[in-house]
Design an enzyme around this catalytic site. Structure first.
Site: not given
Ligand code: FE2
Length: 318
Positions: A120, A122, A271, A288
């Site tokens: 995917h 983000d 990623h 994150r």
């Protein structure tokens, strides 16, 4: 390597950038991310990111505030997640999303429902998906749990020009759940987003706003269907594109070490979170942060469209 320290608040450093794979990925040394960098060093970091698309820094003991400052070198820092998830931010740091393997396991009953287990980008459900993502490894297993990225520009370049031209005129719908949610709604994974659905249509080929590179801009985590074609045609086009963008030849795989920090251009890469830990009794905790994204532009003036949900902007400083 030379390091010139101007003041304690504004450090100028010469980066050492070493590529670690054929297309993308580099390890950066010669910097201490606990320092605040001057504009020249910040620009050098951005230049390295646009060139290598994924940067890794090792042995960087920094805290949440320092991670947020580092993230801000790449643009305005957003809150942790457009869906809230405030229970997953540390106190006083709404910009930080704690990615804890134990939390993900208990939230859904099974990790298999996390989109992070798919390839995917983000949050491409948003009309302005994050431009850059920073991930800091705090507690990482000694072995396993690597993250892999792939180069969406190389994936585009590998297509024949006739197929590139065809794709440049297409839009794709992006939503939480991806293809599992393409033609229906109301099932399990939709429950997470039913109160605040976020759905956007992006050009299938995106032009990078800084480098001008053309990128295949679909991903299995969020892309639900190609618009303007039949369901079976959409499936076949996405099957082909998903195979192209996950081609091992265009990837870089990185092992997390304690106090390592990864940064990636979320526009130019896709990623995959680790899939080799579910049978192991290990805990993995990362933090994150994300940078506010622009609205994607395609070829020939195509621009992303919001179908449902608001753009996700960084909060204005008071
Ligand atoms: Fe991710």
């Amino acid at each position: 390597m030379t390091a010139v320290i101007n003041t304690r608040e504004s450090v100028s450093t010469t980066l050492s950038v070493e590529p670690i794979a054929g297309y993308i990925g580099a390890e950066v040394s010669g910097v201490n991310l606990a320092d605040a960098f001057d504009e020249r060093t910040q620009q050098a970091l951005r230049d390295a990111l646009y060139e290598y698309k994924v940067l890794f820094f090792r042995d960087q003991k920094i805290d949440h505030a320092q991670q947020i400052r580092f993230t801000s070198y790449f643009g305005p820092v957003t809150d942790a997640h457009p869906l809230g998830y405030t229970d997953k931010s540390p106190a006083d740091y709404p910009e930080v999303l704690e990615v804890d393997s134990r939390t993900y396991a208990s939230r859904s009953g099974s990790r298999k429902y996390s989109y992070a287990n798919f390839w995917h980008q983000d949050v491409t459900a948003l009309v302005n998906p994050p431009a850059v993502t920073v991930l800091r490894g705090e507690l990482v297993p000694e072995v396993g749990g690597d993250t892999t990225w792939a180069d969406l520009g190389a994936a585009y370049d590998n297509l024949p020009s006739s197929l590139q031209r065809f794709l440049e005129g297409l839009y794709a719908e992006n939503r939480f759940g991806g293809r599992e949610k393409r033609w229906e709604s109301g099932s399990e994974s939709e429950a997470v987003t039913s109160e605040t659905p976020i759905i956007s249509e992006h050009p299938v080929i995106r032009v990078h706003p800084v480098t001008g590179q053309r990128l295949i801009y679909v991903n299995p985590g969020f892309t639900s269907r190609i618009l303007g074609v039949s369901p079976s045609q959409s499936d076949r086009i996405l099957d082909l594109l998903f195979a192209e963008i996950t081609n091992p030849a265009i990837t870089v795989r990185v092992r997390w070490t304690p106090d390592s920090i990864g940064v990636w251009d979320n526009r130019a890469t896709i990623h995959q979170a680790p899939t080799d830990l579910d049978h192991l009794d290990v805990v993995r905790v990362l933090h994150r942060t994300t940078v506010e994204g622009d609205v994607p532009q395609g070829v020939n003036g195509l621009q992303s469209r919001s179908i449902s949900g608001e753009p996700f902007f960084a909060r204005k400083s008071a």
